[in-house]
Write an enzyme that holds these catalytic residues in place. Sequence first.
Site, PDB file in Angstrom:
ATOM      1  N   HIS A 138      19.832 -28.881  -4.200  1.00  0.00           N
ATOM      2  CA  HIS A 138      19.322 -29.006  -2.236  1.00  0.00           C
ATOM      3  C   HIS A 138      18.984 -30.758  -1.681  1.00  0.00           C
ATOM      4  O   HIS A 138      18.461 -31.448  -2.666  1.00  0.00           O
ATOM      5  CB  HIS A 138      17.991 -28.307  -2.408  1.00  0.00           C
ATOM      6  CG  HIS A 138      16.343 -28.317  -3.705  1.00  0.00           C
ATOM      7  ND1 HIS A 138      16.398 -27.960  -4.131  1.00  0.00           N
ATOM      8  CD2 HIS A 138      16.185 -29.437  -3.778  1.00  0.00           C
ATOM      9  CE1 HIS A 138      15.192 -28.623  -5.636  1.00  0.00           C
ATOM     10  NE2 HIS A 138      14.984 -29.738  -4.205  1.00  0.00           N
ATOM     11  N   GLU A 143      17.072 -25.415  -0.525  1.00  0.00           N
ATOM     12  CA  GLU A 143      17.411 -24.396  -1.230  1.00  0.00           C
ATOM     13  C   GLU A 143      18.525 -23.726  -1.263  1.00  0.00           C
ATOM     14  O   GLU A 143      18.625 -23.605  -0.093  1.00  0.00           O
ATOM     15  CB  GLU A 143      16.980 -23.075  -2.185  1.00  0.00           C
ATOM     16  CG  GLU A 143      14.954 -23.715  -2.666  1.00  0.00           C
ATOM     17  CD  GLU A 143      14.546 -24.564  -3.940  1.00  0.00           C
ATOM     18  OE1 GLU A 143      16.189 -25.355  -4.495  1.00  0.00           O
ATOM     19  OE2 GLU A 143      14.308 -24.348  -5.044  1.00  0.00           O
TER      20      GLU A 143
HETATM   21  C1  GLP Z   1      12.053 -32.023  -4.656  1.00  0.00           C
HETATM   22  C2  GLP Z   1      11.895 -33.181  -3.661  1.00  0.00           C
HETATM   23  C3  GLP Z   1      13.039 -33.460  -2.824  1.00  0.00           C
HETATM   24  C4  GLP Z   1      14.013 -34.363  -4.467  1.00  0.00           C
HETATM   25  C5  GLP Z   1      14.312 -33.228  -5.227  1.00  0.00           C
HETATM   26  C6  GLP Z   1      14.786 -33.682  -6.491  1.00  0.00           C
HETATM   27  O1  GLP Z   1      12.293 -30.509  -4.629  1.00  0.00           O
HETATM   28  N1  GLP Z   1      11.746 -31.509  -2.313  1.00  0.00           N
HETATM   29  O2  GLP Z   1      13.042 -33.312  -1.640  1.00  0.00           O
HETATM   30  O3  GLP Z   1      15.130 -35.102  -3.268  1.00  0.00           O
HETATM   31  O4  GLP Z   1      13.187 -33.109  -5.863  1.00  0.00           O
HETATM   32  O5  GLP Z   1      13.877 -34.772  -7.084  1.00  0.00           O
HETATM   33  P1  GLP Z   1      14.193 -36.083  -8.391  1.00  0.00           P
HETATM   34  O6  GLP Z   1      14.500 -37.182  -7.405  1.00  0.00           O
HETATM   35  O7  GLP Z   1      12.712 -36.232  -8.861  1.00  0.00           O
HETATM   36  O8  GLP Z   1      15.341 -35.188  -9.422  1.00  0.00           O
END
Ligand code: GLP
Length: 261
Positions: A138, A143
């Site tokens: 995503h 999603e």
């Molecule tokens: C959330 C945010 C996304 C982000 C994702 C991954 O779902 N809405 O924008 O890319 O988390 O987060 P992380 O970088 O902490 O793995």
Amino acid sequence: MEVVIVPDAKAGGELIAEAMAQLLRRKPGALLGVATGSTPLPVYEALAAKVCSGAVDVTRARIAQLDEYVGLPADHPESYRSVLRREVLEPLGIGMDQFMGPDGTAEDVQGACEAYDKVLADAGGVDLQLLGIGTDGHIGFNEPCSSLASRTRIKTLTEQTRIDNARFFDGDIDQVPHHVITQGIGTILEARHLVLLATGEGKADAVAATVEGPVAAVCPASALQLHPHATVVVDEAAASKLKLADYFRYTYANKPEWQGI
Ligand code: GLP
């Protein structure tokens, strides 16, 4: 799509912060689209260091939010507005008057979504949109099986995303909202430059599907293949399932430096 394989997250952060700095030197009032999550933090740290050293001036920069939880008060520490204020705006010294984001507390959620798309368009569009990626591919909170033409709208999170994000809510999944507002994939694709950063082995499958899989709504990030200027920055671990990794290394190593990313 350009794929840049960097040694580690810090190097990725530095590379992307320099691209943002170059943009701001060219266009001081540029609109930067920013993402939450752990991955983009090295970018914000590197950009703040450049501001501190006087290498770039962000006084006219504008910041746009990518997504937001529905129902969390704006001043809740884990609302994305609060997170961005803490992790991006304050360290850069940018005021809330130069910030735009959707209203996650609006009674008319659909109206708030449409209003936000209009705010972005009226602002002249996003110049550079930084993206992370979920383990399921995503982007923002789009999603799997989100329409590739979608606009900003309400979405329901998958259970996996709520589990992934529970770490920000004392490890308690029950505190993670079910609903979110996210820029749609069609909205995201309107930014002039898309930069996706992925680090760690946990993102390797999602990165492989994004870069080398078909363009398919089941992997929302694969929509980046449709964009004329998309850059995917990955560390060695996140690149570990790319079949064309050597080719990506070769092309980047032989790229004229003036081109940037
Ligand atoms: C959330 C945010 C996304 C982000 C994702 C991954 O779902 N809405 O924008 O890319 O988390 O987060 P992380 O970088 O902490 O793995």
